[in-house]
Design a protein around this motif. Structure first.
Motif, mmCIF file in Angstrom:
data_model
loop_
_atom_site.group_PDB
_atom_site.id
_atom_site.type_symbol
_atom_site.label_atom_id
_atom_site.label_comp_id
_atom_site.label_asym_id
_atom_site.label_seq_id
_atom_site.Cartn_x
_atom_site.Cartn_y
_atom_site.Cartn_z
ATOM 1 N N ILE A 321 0.934 -1.223 -0.045
ATOM 2 C CA ILE A 321 -0.043 0.079 -0.012
ATOM 3 C C ILE A 321 1.005 1.194 -0.063
ATOM 4 O O ILE A 321 1.942 1.446 0.740
ATOM 5 C CB ILE A 321 -1.119 0.121 1.096
ATOM 6 C CG1 ILE A 321 -1.935 1.228 1.176
ATOM 7 C CG2 ILE A 321 -0.093 0.065 2.373
ATOM 8 C CD1 ILE A 321 -3.252 1.010 2.249
ATOM 9 N N LEU A 323 0.701 5.378 0.396
ATOM 10 C CA LEU A 323 -0.416 6.395 0.982
ATOM 11 C C LEU A 323 0.189 7.871 0.462
ATOM 12 O O LEU A 323 1.380 8.046 0.568
ATOM 13 C CB LEU A 323 -0.556 6.357 2.433
ATOM 14 C CG LEU A 323 -1.211 5.008 2.988
ATOM 15 C CD1 LEU A 323 -1.097 4.744 4.469
ATOM 16 C CD2 LEU A 323 -2.456 4.816 2.523
ATOM 17 N N ILE A 407 -5.571 -2.712 3.724
ATOM 18 C CA ILE A 407 -4.452 -3.228 3.822
ATOM 19 C C ILE A 407 -4.660 -4.887 3.441
ATOM 20 O O ILE A 407 -3.577 -5.409 3.219
ATOM 21 C CB ILE A 407 -4.035 -3.268 5.408
ATOM 22 C CG1 ILE A 407 -3.921 -1.590 5.633
ATOM 23 C CG2 ILE A 407 -3.245 -4.083 6.177
ATOM 24 C CD1 ILE A 407 -3.781 -1.200 7.254
ATOM 25 N N ILE A 429 1.366 6.665 9.834
ATOM 26 C CA ILE A 429 1.402 5.471 10.624
ATOM 27 C C ILE A 429 0.758 5.667 11.978
ATOM 28 O O ILE A 429 0.233 4.749 12.399
ATOM 29 C CB ILE A 429 3.111 4.985 10.905
ATOM 30 C CG1 ILE A 429 3.439 4.993 9.418
ATOM 31 C CG2 ILE A 429 3.142 3.934 11.729
ATOM 32 C CD1 ILE A 429 5.233 4.608 9.167
ATOM 33 N N LEU A 442 0.670 -3.161 9.663
ATOM 34 C CA LEU A 442 1.138 -1.885 8.942
ATOM 35 C C LEU A 442 2.350 -1.977 8.493
ATOM 36 O O LEU A 442 2.901 -1.736 7.481
ATOM 37 C CB LEU A 442 0.914 -0.799 9.887
ATOM 38 C CG LEU A 442 -0.391 -0.105 10.279
ATOM 39 C CD1 LEU A 442 -0.368 0.970 11.228
ATOM 40 C CD2 LEU A 442 -1.395 0.135 9.010
ATOM 41 N N ILE A 446 2.695 -1.415 4.453
ATOM 42 C CA ILE A 446 2.864 -0.236 3.762
ATOM 43 C C ILE A 446 4.381 -0.290 3.083
ATOM 44 O O ILE A 446 5.186 -0.852 3.898
ATOM 45 C CB ILE A 446 2.774 0.933 5.035
ATOM 46 C CG1 ILE A 446 1.561 1.160 5.500
ATOM 47 C CG2 ILE A 446 3.542 2.003 4.537
ATOM 48 C CD1 ILE A 446 1.357 2.069 6.561
ATOM 49 N N ILE A 449 5.070 6.155 1.952
ATOM 50 C CA ILE A 449 4.125 7.248 2.344
ATOM 51 C C ILE A 449 4.497 8.508 1.666
ATOM 52 O O ILE A 449 5.795 8.963 1.881
ATOM 53 C CB ILE A 449 4.034 7.286 3.991
ATOM 54 C CG1 ILE A 449 3.577 5.997 4.210
ATOM 55 C CG2 ILE A 449 3.134 8.358 4.025
ATOM 56 C CD1 ILE A 449 3.596 5.948 5.883
ATOM 57 N N THR A 522 7.396 0.963 13.989
ATOM 58 C CA THR A 522 5.931 0.732 13.985
ATOM 59 C C THR A 522 5.321 -0.369 14.925
ATOM 60 O O THR A 522 4.431 -0.213 15.532
ATOM 61 C CB THR A 522 5.587 0.309 12.425
ATOM 62 O OG1 THR A 522 6.025 1.430 11.533
ATOM 63 C CG2 THR A 522 3.983 0.259 12.241
#
Length: 572
Positions: A321, A323, A407, A429, A442, A446, A449, A522
């Motif tokens: 993903i 963002l 996700i 995040i 996440l 991810i 970003i 994270t």
């Protein structure tokens, strides 16, 4: 010999004598003039269109042939009483500018002294004796825009309204009351036309105690444009509601609607309309979207080559993903479309779910949510996953359910692109963790970003270089970029930028790529500051640093850097 033939011959001879063209180009232009699509065009116009002469050369030639004085309109200030000597509609139609009035003698700037039809209209519309001067068509058009815009047509309609000229009475059961040439119809139309002309992204109509203020958002900043009398408020708002498909009898609840409009060159605009109950009536905001806008490459929207390389490595991943973060109006959707356009080919099934679909892209499947019908982002994604997608673009992650499904899609072999409202890349995040998304999901899903903002570009026509003071350099707060001895620019204001000093916008970006350290942070639910510090160690360029580089490249001003930096959380 016909007058027009004589005119053409003399222009050609003078331009050759002046060294502007040679006989070969003149003969080519004369042949083009005979073609069907060019019949009626003057030789000078054809030469201009081909780029073989300049406005200045044509103006000088015509002035010499007809023994007329040349006037420079670029910095000329016009007396209001002189401007009123001719109807605005005529000035705009035949492209002339009244420049002085002495007794009964009205001096007019015109670009083509042999345009007999325009001269006849001019004499029929004025009781004054006309004296001609010559100016380039470019200068005349610019002077008309500068002098009569913004809002000449709107002001004319307001003048009629204030004179209590007859107007249609609004009836709630008959939309036809707004048909025809009613002042309120013309007024709303003129506001939208002026907004399009000035490149506004939004129109704000704000009821106040004694009037209604109209403001335009141009290049991120709101500017007051006109004030409308209070007695017009209900008619204007009801007119907008009717053409936007809203309920004009409902004034206590917010409503959403939309309309279409056409601008210059038949450009089509999709206009989203939103109303909000206010203590003095209903506030209305119209967002203007150019449906014919092209999708710009990342370099055109302001992304430097080294960051484009990072983006390419992210978007050609097989899953994960990506963002995009930033406030409303920061250009996230534009960047998303640019990325999708890079991915768009016959080997990929790309599906988007948006609210609404802002730009149509050939080759991409686009669907629009309908909350009233129960078709939400989450519902749409579930159905899209049954459509064998390779890439899914989600307009916005608004809630936990949408985030979880996005996700899961990313973890099951799909590339997912979406947007989130946070101030920085690292903040995305922590925001998702606060939405109760498990950190282990996440860290696995991810891959990148991108935080972004839009900042105004200095007007290229009036920008001036200067050496900043030590105080200015200190306020910019980055001695590694802003070193003593550098030069910056500022816009002085001109008719090209409506005396704002800025024209257009460019993007600034902050790109965080997931690595082992950020993944571990994270999992530990680390703070935004800790994640940001880890990203900086790997070479991430912050939004503020990106803005400073734009100033150093003379694309924007120090004031604009400070304005944008005030809205950016920076941990430098």
């Amino acid at each position: 010999m016909k007058t027009s033939d004589h005119h053409t011959t003399k222009i050609g001879e003078h331009l050759i004598a002046a060294g502007a063209i040679d006989e070969n180009k003149l003969n080519q232009a004369l042949e083009l003039q005979k073609e069907k699509q060019n019949q009626g065009k003057r030789l000078g116009q054809i030469l201009l269109e081909k780029g073989w002469i300049t406005d200045h050369q044509l103006t000088a030639t015509l002035a010499k042939i007809y023994q007329l004085p040349i006037v420079k309109l670029e910095n000329m200030e016009f007396d209001k009483s002189v401007l009123k000597a001719l109807p605005y509609t005529l000035i705009k139609e035949i492209h002339v500018v009244p420049i002085s009035l002495e007794g009964n003698l009205l001096k007019i700037a015109i670009s083509d002294p042999l345009d007999l039809t325009s001269l006849q209209k001019l004499r029929n519309s004025s009781s004054y004796e006309i004296q001609l001067a010559i100016a380039s068509l470019t200068e005349i058009k610019s002077a008309i825009d500068r002098t009569f815009s913004p809002f000449n047509s709107t002001q004319q309609e307001l003048t009629k309204v204030n004179k209590k000229e007859p107007r249609d009475t609004l009836t709630f059961d008959k939309a036809e009351a707004f048909a025809g040439d009613a002042p309120v119809v013309r007024l709303v139309k003129s506001v939208i036309e002026e907004a399009i002309k000035e490149r506004a992204s939004d129109i704000h109509l704000e009821p106040r105690q004694d009037d209604v203020r109209v403001r335009f958002r141009i290049d991120s900043i709101l500017y007051e444009k006109v004030v409308v009398p209070k007695h017009m408020q209900s008619e204007i708002i009801s007119r907008i509601k009717i053409i936007s498909g809203m309920d004009i009898s409902e004034t206590r609840k917010p409503q959403d609607g939309g309309m279409y409009a056409k601008g210059d060159n038949n450009k089509e605009y999709d206009i989203r309309v939103s109303t909000l109950p206010d203590i003095y009536g209903e506030k209305v905001v119209l967002r203007l979207l150019d449906k014919t806008s092209v999708i710009y490459p990342l370099d055109v929207i302001g992304m430097p080559p080294e960051e484009i390389a990072i983006i390419r490595s992210l978007i050609f991943s097989s899953y994960g993903i990506i963002l995009l973060t930033g406030p409303t109006g920061s250009g996230k959707t534009t960047t998303l479309y640019s990325m999708l356009n890079m991915l768009n080919d016959s080997t990929r099934n790309i599906v988007t779910v948006e609210d609404p679909v802002e730009y149509e892209i050939n080759g991409i499947n686009q669907t629009r949510i309908n909350v009233k019908a129960g078709y939400t982002f989450a519902t749409a994604i579930r159905h899209i996953l049954r459509q064998d997608p390779d890439i899914i673009m989600i307009g916005e992650i608004r809630d936990q359910e949408t985030a979880e499904i996005a996700i899961q899609a990313a973890l099951t072999g799909h590339l997912v692109l979406s947007t989130l409202h946070t101030n920085s890349a690292a903040g995305a995040i922590t925001r998702l963790i606060n939405m109760n998304i498990e950190p282990f999901l996440l860290s696995s899903a991810i891959i990148g970003i991108i935080a972004q903002r839009l900042m105004r570009k200095v007007c290229p026509h009036c920008k001036k270089e200067y050496t900043p003071t030590p105080e200015t350099l200190a306020s910019l707060n980055d001695p590694t970029i802003m070193t003593p001895g550098i030069t910056l620019v500022k816009g002085e204001g001109c008719n090209k930028c409506h005396n704002l000093g800025y024209h257009g916008r460019t993007g600034i970006f902050e790109i965080l790529t997931m690595n082992e350290e950020i993944s571990n942070l994270t999992l530990k639910r680390a703070s935004e500051r800790e994640i940001n510090a880890a990203a900086l160690k790997t070479g991430m360029c912050t939004l503020r640093q990106s803005a400073l580089k734009k100033a150093l490249a003379k694309l924007t001003t120090a004031d604009e850097v400070m304005r944008v930096s005030a809205m950016v959380k920076d941990y430098l």
